[in-house]
Design a protein around this motif. Structure first.
Motif, PDB file in Angstrom:
ATOM      1  N   MET A 133       0.839  -1.180   0.000  1.00  0.00           N
ATOM      2  CA  MET A 133       0.000   0.000   0.000  1.00  0.00           C
ATOM      3  C   MET A 133       0.884   1.244   0.000  1.00  0.00           C
ATOM      4  O   MET A 133       1.900   1.296   0.666  1.00  0.00           O
ATOM      5  CB  MET A 133      -0.905  -0.026   1.228  1.00  0.00           C
ATOM      6  N   VAL A 134       0.484   2.225  -0.750  1.00  0.00           N
ATOM      7  CA  VAL A 134       1.224   3.475  -0.832  1.00  0.00           C
ATOM      8  C   VAL A 134       0.921   4.292   0.422  1.00  0.00           C
ATOM      9  O   VAL A 134      -0.234   4.412   0.825  1.00  0.00           O
ATOM     10  CB  VAL A 134       0.838   4.262  -2.108  1.00  0.00           C
ATOM     11  N   SER A 135       1.957   4.856   1.018  1.00  0.00           N
ATOM     12  CA  SER A 135       1.775   5.616   2.254  1.00  0.00           C
ATOM     13  C   SER A 135       0.963   6.890   2.003  1.00  0.00           C
ATOM     14  O   SER A 135       0.893   7.397   0.878  1.00  0.00           O
ATOM     15  CB  SER A 135       3.121   5.977   2.854  1.00  0.00           C
ATOM     16  N   LYS A 136       0.387   7.408   3.077  1.00  0.00           N
ATOM     17  CA  LYS A 136      -0.384   8.651   2.974  1.00  0.00           C
ATOM     18  C   LYS A 136       0.503   9.798   2.518  1.00  0.00           C
ATOM     19  O   LYS A 136       0.054  10.676   1.775  1.00  0.00           O
ATOM     20  CB  LYS A 136      -1.010   8.986   4.331  1.00  0.00           C
ATOM     21  N   GLU A 137       1.749   9.775   2.947  1.00  0.00           N
ATOM     22  CA  GLU A 137       2.675  10.837   2.564  1.00  0.00           C
ATOM     23  C   GLU A 137       2.937  10.816   1.059  1.00  0.00           C
ATOM     24  O   GLU A 137       2.959  11.863   0.403  1.00  0.00           O
ATOM     25  CB  GLU A 137       4.001  10.709   3.330  1.00  0.00           C
ATOM     26  N   LYS A 138       3.132   9.618   0.519  1.00  0.00           N
ATOM     27  CA  LYS A 138       3.383   9.509  -0.924  1.00  0.00           C
ATOM     28  C   LYS A 138       2.147   9.905  -1.722  1.00  0.00           C
ATOM     29  O   LYS A 138       2.249  10.571  -2.751  1.00  0.00           O
ATOM     30  CB  LYS A 138       3.821   8.094  -1.292  1.00  0.00           C
ATOM     31  N   LEU A 139       0.977   9.487  -1.249  1.00  0.00           N
ATOM     32  CA  LEU A 139      -0.260   9.843  -1.929  1.00  0.00           C
ATOM     33  C   LEU A 139      -0.469  11.357  -1.894  1.00  0.00           C
ATOM     34  O   LEU A 139      -0.858  11.963  -2.907  1.00  0.00           O
ATOM     35  CB  LEU A 139      -1.443   9.122  -1.280  1.00  0.00           C
ATOM     36  N   ALA A 140      -0.170  11.976  -0.761  1.00  0.00           N
ATOM     37  CA  ALA A 140      -0.274  13.441  -0.656  1.00  0.00           C
ATOM     38  C   ALA A 140       0.697  14.112  -1.620  1.00  0.00           C
ATOM     39  O   ALA A 140       0.358  15.123  -2.252  1.00  0.00           O
ATOM     40  CB  ALA A 140      -0.005  13.880   0.781  1.00  0.00           C
ATOM     41  N   ARG A 141       1.883  13.545  -1.753  1.00  0.00           N
ATOM     42  CA  ARG A 141       2.883  14.116  -2.672  1.00  0.00           C
ATOM     43  C   ARG A 141       2.428  13.978  -4.121  1.00  0.00           C
ATOM     44  O   ARG A 141       2.607  14.906  -4.925  1.00  0.00           O
ATOM     45  CB  ARG A 141       4.248  13.450  -2.471  1.00  0.00           C
ATOM     46  N   ILE A 142       1.836  12.845  -4.464  1.00  0.00           N
ATOM     47  CA  ILE A 142       1.295  12.652  -5.820  1.00  0.00           C
ATOM     48  C   ILE A 142       0.269  13.746  -6.111  1.00  0.00           C
ATOM     49  O   ILE A 142       0.285  14.386  -7.165  1.00  0.00           O
ATOM     50  CB  ILE A 142       0.650  11.252  -5.976  1.00  0.00           C
ATOM     51  N   ASN A 143      -0.630  13.963  -5.166  1.00  0.00           N
ATOM     52  CA  ASN A 143      -1.674  14.976  -5.351  1.00  0.00           C
ATOM     53  C   ASN A 143      -1.089  16.385  -5.412  1.00  0.00           C
ATOM     54  O   ASN A 143      -1.542  17.218  -6.204  1.00  0.00           O
ATOM     55  CB  ASN A 143      -2.713  14.871  -4.236  1.00  0.00           C
ATOM     56  N   GLN A 144      -0.084  16.637  -4.592  1.00  0.00           N
ATOM     57  CA  GLN A 144       0.567  17.942  -4.588  1.00  0.00           C
ATOM     58  C   GLN A 144       1.221  18.221  -5.947  1.00  0.00           C
ATOM     59  O   GLN A 144       1.078  19.316  -6.501  1.00  0.00           O
ATOM     60  CB  GLN A 144       1.610  17.974  -3.470  1.00  0.00           C
ATOM     61  N   LEU A 145       1.904  17.232  -6.483  1.00  0.00           N
ATOM     62  CA  LEU A 145       2.560  17.407  -7.788  1.00  0.00           C
ATOM     63  C   LEU A 145       1.530  17.557  -8.907  1.00  0.00           C
ATOM     64  O   LEU A 145       1.734  18.345  -9.842  1.00  0.00           O
ATOM     65  CB  LEU A 145       3.505  16.238  -8.065  1.00  0.00           C
ATOM     66  N   ALA A 146       0.435  16.821  -8.816  1.00  0.00           N
ATOM     67  CA  ALA A 146      -0.612  16.929  -9.839  1.00  0.00           C
ATOM     68  C   ALA A 146      -1.214  18.331  -9.824  1.00  0.00           C
ATOM     69  O   ALA A 146      -1.449  18.933 -10.881  1.00  0.00           O
ATOM     70  CB  ALA A 146      -1.690  15.888  -9.604  1.00  0.00           C
ATOM     71  N   LYS A 147      -1.456  18.857  -8.627  1.00  0.00           N
ATOM     72  CA  LYS A 147      -2.008  20.212  -8.505  1.00  0.00           C
ATOM     73  C   LYS A 147      -1.034  21.244  -9.073  1.00  0.00           C
ATOM     74  O   LYS A 147      -1.429  22.146  -9.807  1.00  0.00           O
ATOM     75  CB  LYS A 147      -2.308  20.515  -7.043  1.00  0.00           C
ATOM     76  N   LYS A 148       0.241  21.083  -8.743  1.00  0.00           N
ATOM     77  CA  LYS A 148       1.249  22.016  -9.240  1.00  0.00           C
ATOM     78  C   LYS A 148       1.345  21.954 -10.766  1.00  0.00           C
ATOM     79  O   LYS A 148       1.490  22.969 -11.432  1.00  0.00           O
ATOM     80  CB  LYS A 148       2.611  21.735  -8.619  1.00  0.00           C
TER      81      LYS A 148
END
Length: 77
Positions: free
Chosen positions: A1-16
């Motif tokens: 399972m992907v960690s919450k931190e990695k998932l948050a980073r994925i979303n952060q990069l997508a937003k950027k």
């Protein structure tokens, strides 16, 4: 399972990426994180499907033959 931190980073990069543009390093990081997420998702989905039995309304097992073979091979190993 992907960690919450990695998932948050994925979303952060997508937003950027939507708002501006990513640096080359951020684009590589995004690609790596997405690949990891998809591998985890696919593995989890395959595991779920391998444990499914399909029953019709009359109570007959109508699980596809391909899935039955996969299940049988898992039991052997």
């Amino acid at each position: 399972m992907v960690s919450k931190e990695k998932l948050a980073r994925i979303n952060q990069l997508a937003k950027k990426a939507k708002e501006n543009s990513l640096t080359a390093e951020e684009a590589r990081e995004q690609s790596k994180l997405r690949r990891e997420y998809l591998e985890t998702f696919r593995s989890s989905m395959a595991n779920t499907l391998e444990n499914v039995t399909v029953i019709d309304p009359e109570g007959n097992d109508v699980t596809p033959e391909k899935l039955k073979r996969i299940k049988a091979n898992k039991k052997i190993h």
